[in-house]
Design a protein around this motif. Structure first.
Motif, PDB file in Angstrom:
ATOM      1  N   GLY A   1       0.770  -1.226   0.000  1.00  0.00           N
ATOM      2  CA  GLY A   1       0.000   0.000   0.000  1.00  0.00           C
ATOM      3  C   GLY A   1       0.807   1.286   0.000  1.00  0.00           C
ATOM      4  N   THR A   2       2.122   1.209   0.149  1.00  0.00           N
ATOM      5  CA  THR A   2       2.937   2.419   0.185  1.00  0.00           C
ATOM      6  C   THR A   2       4.372   2.081  -0.197  1.00  0.00           C
ATOM      7  N   LEU A   3       5.115   3.108  -0.535  1.00  0.00           N
ATOM      8  CA  LEU A   3       6.534   2.929  -0.846  1.00  0.00           C
ATOM      9  C   LEU A   3       7.416   3.314   0.331  1.00  0.00           C
ATOM     10  N   PHE A   4       6.815   3.892   1.359  1.00  0.00           N
ATOM     11  CA  PHE A   4       7.581   4.409   2.483  1.00  0.00           C
ATOM     12  C   PHE A   4       7.092   3.811   3.798  1.00  0.00           C
ATOM     13  N   PRO A   5       8.003   3.517   4.721  1.00  0.00           N
ATOM     14  CA  PRO A   5       7.567   3.026   6.038  1.00  0.00           C
ATOM     15  C   PRO A   5       6.869   4.146   6.821  1.00  0.00           C
ATOM     16  N   SER A   6       6.055   3.759   7.776  1.00  0.00           N
ATOM     17  CA  SER A   6       5.335   4.729   8.611  1.00  0.00           C
ATOM     18  C   SER A   6       6.315   5.569   9.428  1.00  0.00           C
ATOM     19  N   SER A   7       5.938   6.817   9.663  1.00  0.00           N
ATOM     20  CA  SER A   7       6.777   7.702  10.477  1.00  0.00           C
ATOM     21  C   SER A   7       6.504   7.467  11.959  1.00  0.00           C
ATOM     22  N   ARG A   8       7.420   7.911  12.796  1.00  0.00           N
ATOM     23  CA  ARG A   8       7.216   7.807  14.246  1.00  0.00           C
ATOM     24  C   ARG A   8       6.032   8.668  14.684  1.00  0.00           C
ATOM     25  N   PHE A   9       5.753   9.723  13.930  1.00  0.00           N
ATOM     26  CA  PHE A   9       4.615  10.596  14.246  1.00  0.00           C
ATOM     27  C   PHE A   9       3.297   9.858  14.006  1.00  0.00           C
ATOM     28  N   LEU A  10       3.233   9.118  12.895  1.00  0.00           N
ATOM     29  CA  LEU A  10       2.036   8.326  12.612  1.00  0.00           C
ATOM     30  C   LEU A  10       1.880   7.225  13.652  1.00  0.00           C
ATOM     31  N   ALA A  11       2.971   6.569  13.999  1.00  0.00           N
ATOM     32  CA  ALA A  11       2.909   5.522  15.019  1.00  0.00           C
ATOM     33  C   ALA A  11       2.388   6.088  16.338  1.00  0.00           C
TER      34      ALA A  11
ATOM     35  N   TYR B   1     -11.197  -0.935  20.631  1.00  0.00           N
ATOM     36  CA  TYR B   1     -10.821   0.026  19.601  1.00  0.00           C
ATOM     37  C   TYR B   1     -10.147  -0.628  18.407  1.00  0.00           C
ATOM     38  N   PHE B   2     -10.481  -0.107  17.239  1.00  0.00           N
ATOM     39  CA  PHE B   2      -9.834  -0.466  15.982  1.00  0.00           C
ATOM     40  C   PHE B   2      -9.228   0.817  15.429  1.00  0.00           C
ATOM     41  N   PHE B   3      -7.917   0.823  15.249  1.00  0.00           N
ATOM     42  CA  PHE B   3      -7.211   1.985  14.703  1.00  0.00           C
ATOM     43  C   PHE B   3      -6.737   1.638  13.304  1.00  0.00           C
ATOM     44  N   GLN B   4      -7.032   2.494  12.353  1.00  0.00           N
ATOM     45  CA  GLN B   4      -6.678   2.246  10.950  1.00  0.00           C
ATOM     46  C   GLN B   4      -6.140   3.538  10.363  1.00  0.00           C
ATOM     47  N   TYR B   5      -5.057   3.448   9.601  1.00  0.00           N
ATOM     48  CA  TYR B   5      -4.674   4.635   8.843  1.00  0.00           C
ATOM     49  C   TYR B   5      -4.780   4.340   7.362  1.00  0.00           C
ATOM     50  N   GLN B   6      -5.078   5.391   6.611  1.00  0.00           N
ATOM     51  CA  GLN B   6      -5.220   5.329   5.160  1.00  0.00           C
ATOM     52  C   GLN B   6      -4.730   6.649   4.591  1.00  0.00           C
ATOM     53  N   TYR B   7      -4.486   6.659   3.293  1.00  0.00           N
ATOM     54  CA  TYR B   7      -4.039   7.882   2.628  1.00  0.00           C
ATOM     55  C   TYR B   7      -5.182   8.614   1.946  1.00  0.00           C
ATOM     56  N   SER B   8      -6.396   8.128   2.156  1.00  0.00           N
ATOM     57  CA  SER B   8      -7.579   8.771   1.593  1.00  0.00           C
ATOM     58  C   SER B   8      -8.743   8.557   2.559  1.00  0.00           C
ATOM     59  N   LEU B   9      -9.868   9.167   2.227  1.00  0.00           N
ATOM     60  CA  LEU B   9     -11.078   9.019   3.056  1.00  0.00           C
ATOM     61  C   LEU B   9     -12.019   7.938   2.510  1.00  0.00           C
ATOM     62  N   THR B  10     -11.518   7.105   1.616  1.00  0.00           N
ATOM     63  CA  THR B  10     -12.325   6.096   0.935  1.00  0.00           C
ATOM     64  C   THR B  10     -13.110   5.208   1.902  1.00  0.00           C
TER      65      THR B  10
ATOM     66  N   LEU C   1     -12.027  10.845  13.208  1.00  0.00           N
ATOM     67  CA  LEU C   1     -11.069  10.986  12.126  1.00  0.00           C
ATOM     68  C   LEU C   1      -9.963  11.950  12.534  1.00  0.00           C
ATOM     69  N   GLY C   2      -8.730  11.511  12.382  1.00  0.00           N
ATOM     70  CA  GLY C   2      -7.576  12.355  12.639  1.00  0.00           C
ATOM     71  C   GLY C   2      -6.732  12.458  11.389  1.00  0.00           C
ATOM     72  N   PHE C   3      -5.692  13.268  11.447  1.00  0.00           N
ATOM     73  CA  PHE C   3      -4.819  13.456  10.297  1.00  0.00           C
ATOM     74  C   PHE C   3      -3.391  13.617  10.784  1.00  0.00           C
ATOM     75  N   GLU C   4      -2.463  12.949  10.123  1.00  0.00           N
ATOM     76  CA  GLU C   4      -1.051  13.081  10.472  1.00  0.00           C
ATOM     77  C   GLU C   4      -0.277  13.591   9.252  1.00  0.00           C
TER      78      GLU C   4
ATOM     79  N   PRO D   1       3.221   9.260   2.463  1.00  0.00           N
ATOM     80  CA  PRO D   1       2.447  10.494   2.361  1.00  0.00           C
ATOM     81  C   PRO D   1       1.667  10.772   3.652  1.00  0.00           C
ATOM     82  N   PRO D   2       1.139  11.993   3.802  1.00  0.00           N
ATOM     83  CA  PRO D   2       0.309  12.286   4.975  1.00  0.00           C
ATOM     84  C   PRO D   2      -0.850  11.285   5.060  1.00  0.00           C
ATOM     85  N   ALA D   3      -1.291  11.002   6.285  1.00  0.00           N
ATOM     86  CA  ALA D   3      -2.267   9.925   6.471  1.00  0.00           C
ATOM     87  C   ALA D   3      -3.448  10.347   7.333  1.00  0.00           C
ATOM     88  N   PHE D   4      -4.596   9.772   7.016  1.00  0.00           N
ATOM     89  CA  PHE D   4      -5.786   9.901   7.850  1.00  0.00           C
ATOM     90  C   PHE D   4      -5.766   8.754   8.855  1.00  0.00           C
ATOM     91  N   VAL D   5      -6.134   9.057  10.088  1.00  0.00           N
ATOM     92  CA  VAL D   5      -6.152   8.048  11.148  1.00  0.00           C
ATOM     93  C   VAL D   5      -7.596   7.912  11.643  1.00  0.00           C
TER      94      VAL D   5
END
Length: 185
Positions: free
Chosen positions: A18-28, A143-152, A167-170, A175-179
């Protein structure tokens, strides 16, 4: 697994990674901020990839707690097996098997699921089964926590979790992610 190897593996399997880059520590940090690590006995992680978020969970997890991960990519699975921590169980099965796997390890349910699955890349019938299994495996108020790069998946998650979705945003992620923070009622 370093960033170059992550990029190579992601290019080979972009549909499942789903991505070319690993998650950032901020997203984690944003994904994990609502987990009560003092009391939880089990955390489940879907799609841990190379283990960036896995390692953050383990750093916060109490000595008597367990983390069960679900990773179907063989290269990422093998990288996760190299993490030396007795609290970590690495499953090379699809996340739709969550109930079966947690029961095999002596749990009936979990309070927390952290998901990095690229839901928009997974065929809808399969993602529906995964999300249904996740919901069923959660304790009441879990709780179920999910991040995505869109609001799909925002409306689908609201339907599954009966509107209990924040809904949160990082922005500090590539790329920037919705949480999505979803709570079972």
């Amino acid at each position: 697994m370093n960033k170059i190897n992550f990029l190579k593996e992601s290019l080979k399997s972009l549909k499942t990674s789903g991505t070319l880059f690993p998650s950032s520590r901020f997203l984690a940090s944003k994904l994990l901020k609502s987990i009560d690590f003092e009391t939880t006995k089990l955390v489940v992680e879907f799609g841990p990839g190379n283990g960036i978020i896995t390692k953050e969970i383990l750093a916060r997890l109490k000595p008597d707690a367990t983390l069960i991960t679900f990773e179907i990519n063989d290269s990422f699975y093998k990288a996760l097996l190299k993490i030396e921590d007795s609290r970590l169980i690495v499953s090379n099965q699809s996340a739709d098997k969550v109930l079966e796997v947690i029961k095999q390890h002596g749990f009936s349910s979990t309070d927390y699921i952290v998901s990095s699955l690229p839901l928009t890349n997974i065929p809808k019938p399969i993602s529906a089964v995964i999300l249904d299994s996740a919901y069923k495996s959660l304790n009441p108020k879990g709780y179920f926590f999910q991040y995505q790069y869109s609001l799909t998946y925002y409306s689908a998650l609201k339907e599954i979790f009966k509107g209990n979705v924040d809904l949160g945003f990082e922005p500090l992620n590539v790329p920037p992610a919705f949480v999505y923070t979803c709570q079972k009622d």
